[in-house]
Design a protein around this motif. Structure first.
Motif, PDB file in Angstrom:
ATOM      1  N   MET A  43       0.840  -1.182   0.000  1.00 24.31           N
ATOM      2  CA  MET A  43       0.000   0.000   0.000  1.00 24.31           C
ATOM      3  C   MET A  43       0.883   1.243   0.000  1.00 24.31           C
ATOM      4  SD  MET A  43      -3.020  -1.018   2.704  1.00 24.31           S
ATOM      5  CE  MET A  43      -4.122   0.289   2.269  1.00 24.31           C
ATOM      6  N   ASP A  44       0.401   2.261  -0.619  1.00 20.69           N
ATOM      7  CA  ASP A  44       1.145   3.514  -0.655  1.00 20.69           C
ATOM      8  C   ASP A  44       0.935   4.277   0.661  1.00 20.69           C
ATOM      9  OD1 ASP A  44      -1.524   4.019  -1.223  1.00 20.69           O
ATOM     10  OD2 ASP A  44      -1.086   5.808  -2.403  1.00 20.69           O
ATOM     11  N   PRO A  45       1.809   5.216   0.967  1.00 22.20           N
ATOM     12  CA  PRO A  45       1.730   5.942   2.246  1.00 22.20           C
ATOM     13  C   PRO A  45       0.419   6.699   2.449  1.00 22.20           C
ATOM     14  CG  PRO A  45       3.856   6.315   1.208  1.00 22.20           C
ATOM     15  CD  PRO A  45       3.024   5.558   0.230  1.00 22.20           C
ATOM     16  N   ILE A  46      -0.188   7.209   1.381  1.00 10.61           N
ATOM     17  CA  ILE A  46      -1.451   7.943   1.522  1.00 10.61           C
ATOM     18  C   ILE A  46      -2.562   7.000   1.976  1.00 10.61           C
ATOM     19  CG2 ILE A  46      -3.210   9.277   0.280  1.00 10.61           C
ATOM     20  CD1 ILE A  46      -0.646  10.824   0.781  1.00 10.61           C
ATOM     21  N   SER A  47      -2.594   5.798   1.437  1.00 15.20           N
ATOM     22  CA  SER A  47      -3.600   4.816   1.852  1.00 15.20           C
ATOM     23  C   SER A  47      -3.393   4.399   3.300  1.00 15.20           C
ATOM     24  CB  SER A  47      -3.542   3.583   0.952  1.00 15.20           C
ATOM     25  OG  SER A  47      -3.864   3.919  -0.372  1.00 15.20           O
ATOM     26  N   LEU A  48      -2.137   4.179   3.684  1.00 16.44           N
ATOM     27  CA  LEU A  48      -1.842   3.824   5.073  1.00 16.44           C
ATOM     28  C   LEU A  48      -2.249   4.944   6.028  1.00 16.44           C
ATOM     29  CD1 LEU A  48       1.647   2.131   4.661  1.00 16.44           C
ATOM     30  CD2 LEU A  48      -0.535   1.018   5.143  1.00 16.44           C
ATOM     31  N   LEU A  49      -1.969   6.177   5.658  1.00 16.17           N
ATOM     32  CA  LEU A  49      -2.352   7.311   6.489  1.00 16.17           C
ATOM     33  C   LEU A  49      -3.870   7.432   6.588  1.00 16.17           C
ATOM     34  CD1 LEU A  49      -1.409   9.769   8.120  1.00 16.17           C
ATOM     35  CD2 LEU A  49      -1.495  11.087   6.005  1.00 16.17           C
ATOM     36  N   THR A  50      -4.562   7.183   5.480  1.00 16.76           N
ATOM     37  CA  THR A  50      -6.027   7.239   5.481  1.00 16.76           C
ATOM     38  C   THR A  50      -6.612   6.187   6.415  1.00 16.76           C
ATOM     39  OG1 THR A  50      -6.000   8.029   3.204  1.00 16.76           O
ATOM     40  CG2 THR A  50      -8.083   7.139   4.021  1.00 16.76           C
ATOM     41  N   VAL A  51      -6.088   4.955   6.345  1.00 13.27           N
ATOM     42  CA  VAL A  51      -6.563   3.884   7.224  1.00 13.27           C
ATOM     43  C   VAL A  51      -6.281   4.235   8.680  1.00 13.27           C
ATOM     44  CG1 VAL A  51      -6.183   1.478   7.880  1.00 13.27           C
ATOM     45  CG2 VAL A  51      -6.410   2.085   5.477  1.00 13.27           C
ATOM     46  N   PHE A  52      -5.098   4.799   8.955  1.00 15.54           N
ATOM     47  CA  PHE A  52      -4.749   5.174  10.324  1.00 15.54           C
ATOM     48  C   PHE A  52      -5.689   6.243  10.870  1.00 15.54           C
ATOM     49  CE2 PHE A  52      -2.371   7.941  13.249  1.00 15.54           C
ATOM     50  CZ  PHE A  52      -2.119   7.020  14.254  1.00 15.54           C
ATOM     51  N   VAL A  53      -5.946   7.277  10.085  1.00 15.09           N
ATOM     52  CA  VAL A  53      -6.830   8.367  10.533  1.00 15.09           C
ATOM     53  C   VAL A  53      -8.244   7.849  10.761  1.00 15.09           C
ATOM     54  CG1 VAL A  53      -7.888  10.551   9.823  1.00 15.09           C
ATOM     55  CG2 VAL A  53      -5.445  10.204   9.516  1.00 15.09           C
ATOM     56  N   ALA A  89      -9.070   4.800  11.536  1.00 17.24           N
ATOM     57  CA  ALA A  89      -9.033   3.946  12.731  1.00 17.24           C
ATOM     58  C   ALA A  89      -9.046   4.781  14.002  1.00 17.24           C
ATOM     59  CB  ALA A  89      -7.803   3.053  12.693  1.00 17.24           C
ATOM     60  N   VAL A  90      -8.361   5.919  13.978  1.00 17.13           N
ATOM     61  CA  VAL A  90      -8.367   6.808  15.145  1.00 17.13           C
ATOM     62  C   VAL A  90      -9.775   7.327  15.406  1.00 17.13           C
ATOM     63  CG1 VAL A  90      -7.576   9.054  15.996  1.00 17.13           C
ATOM     64  CG2 VAL A  90      -5.948   7.463  14.997  1.00 17.13           C
ATOM     65  N   PHE A  91     -10.460   7.774  14.361  1.00 20.00           N
ATOM     66  CA  PHE A  91     -11.827   8.285  14.530  1.00 20.00           C
ATOM     67  C   PHE A  91     -12.780   7.195  15.019  1.00 20.00           C
ATOM     68  CE2 PHE A  91     -10.706  11.778  11.429  1.00 20.00           C
ATOM     69  CZ  PHE A  91     -10.760  12.784  12.384  1.00 20.00           C
ATOM     70  N   VAL A  92     -12.697   6.010  14.430  1.00 23.49           N
ATOM     71  CA  VAL A  92     -13.577   4.910  14.840  1.00 23.49           C
ATOM     72  C   VAL A  92     -13.277   4.509  16.286  1.00 23.49           C
ATOM     73  CG1 VAL A  92     -14.130   2.478  14.444  1.00 23.49           C
ATOM     74  CG2 VAL A  92     -13.995   4.049  12.511  1.00 23.49           C
ATOM     75  N   GLY A  93     -11.993   4.402  16.632  1.00 23.83           N
ATOM     76  CA  GLY A  93     -11.617   4.049  18.006  1.00 23.83           C
ATOM     77  C   GLY A  93     -12.112   5.063  19.009  1.00 23.83           C
ATOM     78  N   PHE A  94     -11.978   6.334  18.687  1.00 21.70           N
ATOM     79  CA  PHE A  94     -12.455   7.383  19.593  1.00 21.70           C
ATOM     80  C   PHE A  94     -13.961   7.293  19.783  1.00 21.70           C
ATOM     81  CE2 PHE A  94     -14.177  11.628  20.348  1.00 21.70           C
ATOM     82  CZ  PHE A  94     -13.544  11.937  21.534  1.00 21.70           C
ATOM     83  N   GLU A  95     -14.694   7.106  18.709  1.00 20.59           N
ATOM     84  CA  GLU A  95     -16.155   7.016  18.801  1.00 20.59           C
ATOM     85  C   GLU A  95     -16.596   5.797  19.613  1.00 20.59           C
ATOM     86  OE1 GLU A  95     -18.650   9.093  17.926  1.00 20.59           O
ATOM     87  OE2 GLU A  95     -17.031  10.504  17.514  1.00 20.59           O
ATOM     88  N   VAL A  96     -15.928   4.678  19.407  1.00 18.35           N
ATOM     89  CA  VAL A  96     -16.298   3.463  20.140  1.00 18.35           C
ATOM     90  C   VAL A  96     -16.017   3.625  21.625  1.00 18.35           C
ATOM     91  CG1 VAL A  96     -15.686   1.029  20.464  1.00 18.35           C
ATOM     92  CG2 VAL A  96     -16.074   1.912  18.172  1.00 18.35           C
ATOM     93  N   VAL A  97     -14.834   4.114  21.967  1.00 21.07           N
ATOM     94  CA  VAL A  97     -14.462   4.244  23.375  1.00 21.07           C
ATOM     95  C   VAL A  97     -15.284   5.322  24.072  1.00 21.07           C
ATOM     96  CG1 VAL A  97     -12.565   4.882  24.917  1.00 21.07           C
ATOM     97  CG2 VAL A  97     -12.160   3.322  23.042  1.00 21.07           C
ATOM     98  N   SER A  98     -15.603   6.403  23.401  1.00 22.27           N
ATOM     99  CA  SER A  98     -16.353   7.478  24.050  1.00 22.27           C
ATOM    100  C   SER A  98     -17.795   7.083  24.340  1.00 22.27           C
ATOM    101  CB  SER A  98     -16.319   8.741  23.198  1.00 22.27           C
ATOM    102  OG  SER A  98     -17.021   8.538  21.982  1.00 22.27           O
ATOM    103  N   LYS A  99     -18.323   6.079  23.679  1.00 20.84           N
ATOM    104  CA  LYS A  99     -19.697   5.642  23.903  1.00 20.84           C
ATOM    105  C   LYS A  99     -19.830   4.603  25.019  1.00 20.84           C
ATOM    106  CE  LYS A  99     -21.124   8.022  20.342  1.00 20.84           C
ATOM    107  NZ  LYS A  99     -20.828   9.398  20.498  1.00 20.84           N
ATOM    108  N   VAL A 100     -18.712   4.152  25.583  1.00 22.50           N
ATOM    109  CA  VAL A 100     -18.741   3.127  26.628  1.00 22.50           C
ATOM    110  C   VAL A 100     -19.054   3.785  27.967  1.00 22.50           C
ATOM    111  CG1 VAL A 100     -17.354   1.409  27.851  1.00 22.50           C
ATOM    112  CG2 VAL A 100     -17.131   1.658  25.389  1.00 22.50           C
ATOM    113  N   SER A 101     -19.988   3.202  28.713  1.00 18.51           N
ATOM    114  CA  SER A 101     -20.321   3.770  30.030  1.00 18.51           C
ATOM    115  C   SER A 101     -19.185   3.514  31.011  1.00 18.51           C
ATOM    116  CB  SER A 101     -21.622   3.159  30.562  1.00 18.51           C
ATOM    117  OG  SER A 101     -21.427   1.799  30.878  1.00 18.51           O
ATOM    118  N   SER A 102     -19.118   4.312  32.059  1.00 20.23           N
ATOM    119  CA  SER A 102     -18.001   4.213  33.007  1.00 20.23           C
ATOM    120  C   SER A 102     -17.985   2.889  33.758  1.00 20.23           C
ATOM    121  CB  SER A 102     -18.058   5.377  33.995  1.00 20.23           C
ATOM    122  OG  SER A 102     -19.261   5.325  34.733  1.00 20.23           O
TER     123      SER A 102
END
Length: 98
Positions: free
Chosen positions: A1-11, A13-26
């Motif tokens: 994969m080219d660096p732009i695709s890797l960066l896109t997947v990383f970004v 993943a960060v957004f999805v991870g943040f959304e998933v974790v922020s929705k979890v109750s304490s």
């Protein structure tokens, strides 16, 4: 994969991870942290194996950095889990009225 695709997947993943974790109750954070600690332990073992089998200096340095970061992440996870468990622990019986 080219660096732009890797960066896109990383970004993404960060957004999805943040959304998933922020929705979890304490109340669910402690069990999730325990599972995350187990995963970090596996990552630490893998990094140690890679460091032990490294034949190139660059690979060895990267593996040792991975060992350091995995160790910090594992210890930090246990500290956070311990603090979360202390939040849910009952108050001690005694003269302390706080």
């Amino acid at each position: 994969m080219d660096p732009i695709s890797l960066l896109t997947v990383f970004v993404l993943a960060v957004f999805v991870g943040f959304e998933v974790v922020s929705k979890v109750s304490s109340t669910l954070h402690t069990p999730l942290m325990s599972g995350a600690n187990a995963i970090h332990g596996i990552i630490l073992v893998g990094a140690i194996i890679v460091a032990g089998q490294a034949h190139d200096v660059v690979v060895l340095v990267l593996a040792l950095i991975a060992v350091l970061l995995a160790t910090v992440n594992l210890v930090g996870g246990f500290v956070v889990t311990d603090r979360m468990l202390q939040m849910f622990a009952g108050r001690k019986k005694g003269g302390d009225s706080k």
